[in-house]
Design a protein around this motif. Sequence first.
Motif, PDB file in Angstrom:
ATOM      1  N   ARG A 278      -3.911   4.063  -4.407  1.00 13.85           N
ATOM      2  CA  ARG A 278      -4.620   3.663  -3.188  1.00 13.85           C
ATOM      3  C   ARG A 278      -6.086   4.061  -3.237  1.00 13.85           C
ATOM      4  O   ARG A 278      -6.410   5.195  -3.570  1.00 13.85           O
ATOM      5  CB  ARG A 278      -3.981   4.333  -1.962  1.00 13.85           C
ATOM      6  CG  ARG A 278      -2.642   3.762  -1.596  1.00 13.85           C
ATOM      7  CD  ARG A 278      -2.244   4.185  -0.194  1.00 13.85           C
ATOM      8  NE  ARG A 278      -1.924   5.597  -0.128  1.00 13.85           N
ATOM      9  CZ  ARG A 278      -0.692   6.079   0.041  1.00 13.85           C
ATOM     10  NH1 ARG A 278       0.327   5.259   0.165  1.00 13.85           N
ATOM     11  NH2 ARG A 278      -0.483   7.360   0.093  1.00 13.85           N
ATOM     12  N   GLY A 279      -6.947   3.128  -2.898  1.00 17.23           N
ATOM     13  CA  GLY A 279      -8.378   3.411  -2.896  1.00 17.23           C
ATOM     14  C   GLY A 279      -8.984   3.265  -4.272  1.00 17.23           C
ATOM     15  O   GLY A 279     -10.191   3.301  -4.426  1.00 17.23           O
TER      16      GLY A 279
ATOM     17  N   MET B   9       0.814  -1.217   0.000  1.00 18.69           N
ATOM     18  CA  MET B   9       0.000   0.000   0.000  1.00 18.69           C
ATOM     19  C   MET B   9       0.850   1.271   0.000  1.00 18.69           C
ATOM     20  O   MET B   9       0.323   2.372  -0.114  1.00 18.69           O
ATOM     21  CB  MET B   9      -0.877   0.030   1.260  1.00 18.69           C
ATOM     22  CG  MET B   9      -2.004  -0.961   1.286  1.00 18.69           C
ATOM     23  SD  MET B   9      -3.232  -0.638   0.002  1.00 18.69           S
ATOM     24  CE  MET B   9      -4.093   0.804   0.668  1.00 18.69           C
TER      25      MET B   9
ATOM     26  N   ALA C  22      -0.552   7.417  -3.884  1.00 15.57           N
ATOM     27  CA  ALA C  22      -1.866   7.959  -3.532  1.00 15.57           C
ATOM     28  C   ALA C  22      -2.848   7.760  -4.680  1.00 15.57           C
ATOM     29  O   ALA C  22      -4.035   7.524  -4.457  1.00 15.57           O
ATOM     30  CB  ALA C  22      -1.746   9.444  -3.173  1.00 15.57           C
TER      31      ALA C  22
ATOM     32  N   LEU D 187       2.342   2.382   2.642  1.00 13.88           N
ATOM     33  CA  LEU D 187       1.999   3.052   3.900  1.00 13.88           C
ATOM     34  C   LEU D 187       2.992   2.742   5.022  1.00 13.88           C
ATOM     35  O   LEU D 187       2.696   2.987   6.193  1.00 13.88           O
ATOM     36  CB  LEU D 187       0.585   2.651   4.349  1.00 13.88           C
ATOM     37  CG  LEU D 187      -0.559   3.236   3.525  1.00 13.88           C
ATOM     38  CD1 LEU D 187      -1.897   2.695   3.986  1.00 13.88           C
ATOM     39  CD2 LEU D 187      -0.564   4.763   3.599  1.00 13.88           C
TER      40      LEU D 187
ATOM     41  N   MET E  63      -7.536  -1.231   1.032  1.00  9.69           N
ATOM     42  CA  MET E  63      -7.217  -2.026   2.212  1.00  9.69           C
ATOM     43  C   MET E  63      -8.333  -1.913   3.256  1.00  9.69           C
ATOM     44  O   MET E  63      -8.911  -0.856   3.462  1.00  9.69           O
ATOM     45  CB  MET E  63      -5.893  -1.538   2.807  1.00  9.69           C
ATOM     46  CG  MET E  63      -5.383  -2.396   3.929  1.00  9.69           C
ATOM     47  SD  MET E  63      -3.584  -2.297   4.062  1.00  9.69           S
ATOM     48  CE  MET E  63      -3.324  -3.333   5.491  1.00  9.69           C
TER      49      MET E  63
END
Lengths: 278, 322
Positions: A83-84, A51, A80, A53, A89
């Motif tokens: 992600r999503g 991710m 970024a 992160l 996640m």
Amino acid sequence: MGALLRIRDLRIGFGRAEALHGIDLTVGEGARVGIIGESGSGKSVTALATMGLLPDTARVSGSIELGGRQLVGLSDTGFARLRGDVVSMIFQEPMTALDPTMRVGRQVAEVLRLHQGAPAGRARERVIEMLSQVGLPDPERISMSFPHQLSGGQRQRALIAMALINQPELVICDEPTTALDVTVQARVLRLLDEQLDAAGAACLFISHDLAVVSQVCDEVLVMYRGTIVESGPIAQVLENPQHPYTAGLIATARIDQIEPGRPLPVIENFWDGKEGRP
Amino acid sequence: MRALGAIARQLLSLAGSLLIASFIVFALINALPGDVAATILGPNSDPASIAALRERMGLDRPLLLRYVEWLGGLLTGQPGSSALSGAPIGSIIGPKLAVTAWLATLSMLMGVVLAVPTGLYSAVRRKRADGVIISGLTQVAMAVPHFLVGLVLMIVFAVTLRWLPANGYTPLTSNPLQWLRHLVLPVAAIAVVEAAMLIRYVRSAFIDVLNEDYFRTARAVGWRFVPAVIRHGLRNASLEVITVAGLQLASLFVGSIVVENVFLLPGLGSQLLTAVNQRDLPVVQAIVMIFVAIVLVINTVVDICYHLLDPRVRAQDEETSS
């Protein structure tokens, strides 16, 4: 089936310690791969690296390819964008994973608008649709509620809606049901199963619970102290574990099969070879 | 609508607190030793003329009656007149209140403007050298009194560089530029120290937020770091910071007297000191009441902010009201 996520020789270090000692892992498109292991085995670190992160003190080397894109060394802005949208996640703590000061519907809508730039009206429709799809009763009311007005199971459903609303190619679940009541756990797992199928998304499912993993996944990887000690189709690993650690995990999970009066097995027994394979 | 109702309840409770406070202030001031009439007439006056003056000033009438009169005066904006000069108290302390209000609010505003970005930066970089250095510097700056910073600023910018006036005051209405030039140094002196204190709270509030699961969620759904902080961090962190900033602002109103004296600003604090020395009790009473009212109003504003920012506080209010 092509490979969606391909991890090669991934090493992650913090300070002088190395948390992950070079693992290889492949998740095919639409595949369900479980990672099982005790805390500190490196399963969450693997997920966070995918991710992007990890804390910025982490040293990462090796290769993580997602749909052909190299993620190791990718900038935060680059991550970024994924992600999503391409990868999302679902975390362990539904009680605290939503912003307490923002209405649930707005938090779900944000994810949609962030990546698709949908206008407010259409985003709202889609959010309501998504909330009802994850089995939330009265989705309009839920979307106008604040997190503290929802139960743990409802919050986790809202978080699943957030993770799936952009139809990602890969969903990483880090113990998504551990914090829930057992009855709620079963329902949320079933929902997750259906939703992943409906979206055709691949899933990397992290847990320490063999039963949960076997319910959702087709393949399983067993991690121990930063390495993968065993992997394969889930039925094969459960029935015929090759590694003593896996054998220990399976035996300790089946305490109902222990004869009364005998001590409960611990994993060390299997390392020493004192205990036979189940 | 419910939110408005809760705010109305806050305001109602403020009014109640002010009423109680006014009675306490009145009772305490009147319980103090030192008779106004005796002070005016001097040490060599005879008891008969003191009694005559007391009667003329209405000091011989029952305490409760005088309280009601004073309260009525406060509400209509006429809190009596000075025992010494006979001038209406409103015209004495109005301009002084303006000086102190500007000094306190501008200082706090500048303190917040300095503290929020610095606190956020030191929270993000808490494990790096610069974050640790900021943290250490705030610890030192907190311990420095306002007036010392004021003196240093004065020596550098007024005495040596001659960029700004060392002391004095010009009202905003008569010359805005001069007004600003006179306020820069005292405001900076207070703001630096208050900011240092606030940075520590901002820092810890943001460290909490950055460790929160919902912040991780915000990052996981695709927010870059700074937008995630703005959308999901600021509001949550501000809950803690507003409380501290409110307390600081209240103490600045009451405590600005030292800096006012360093820069010879004709503020409320200096006026209070003068009035106390002169035993001008009506003026003392009015100023004390103003200070009390300011503290109560700031607390109410903080409560209302809480209410607007945090839905969980709103929920509690609704439970207790129904």
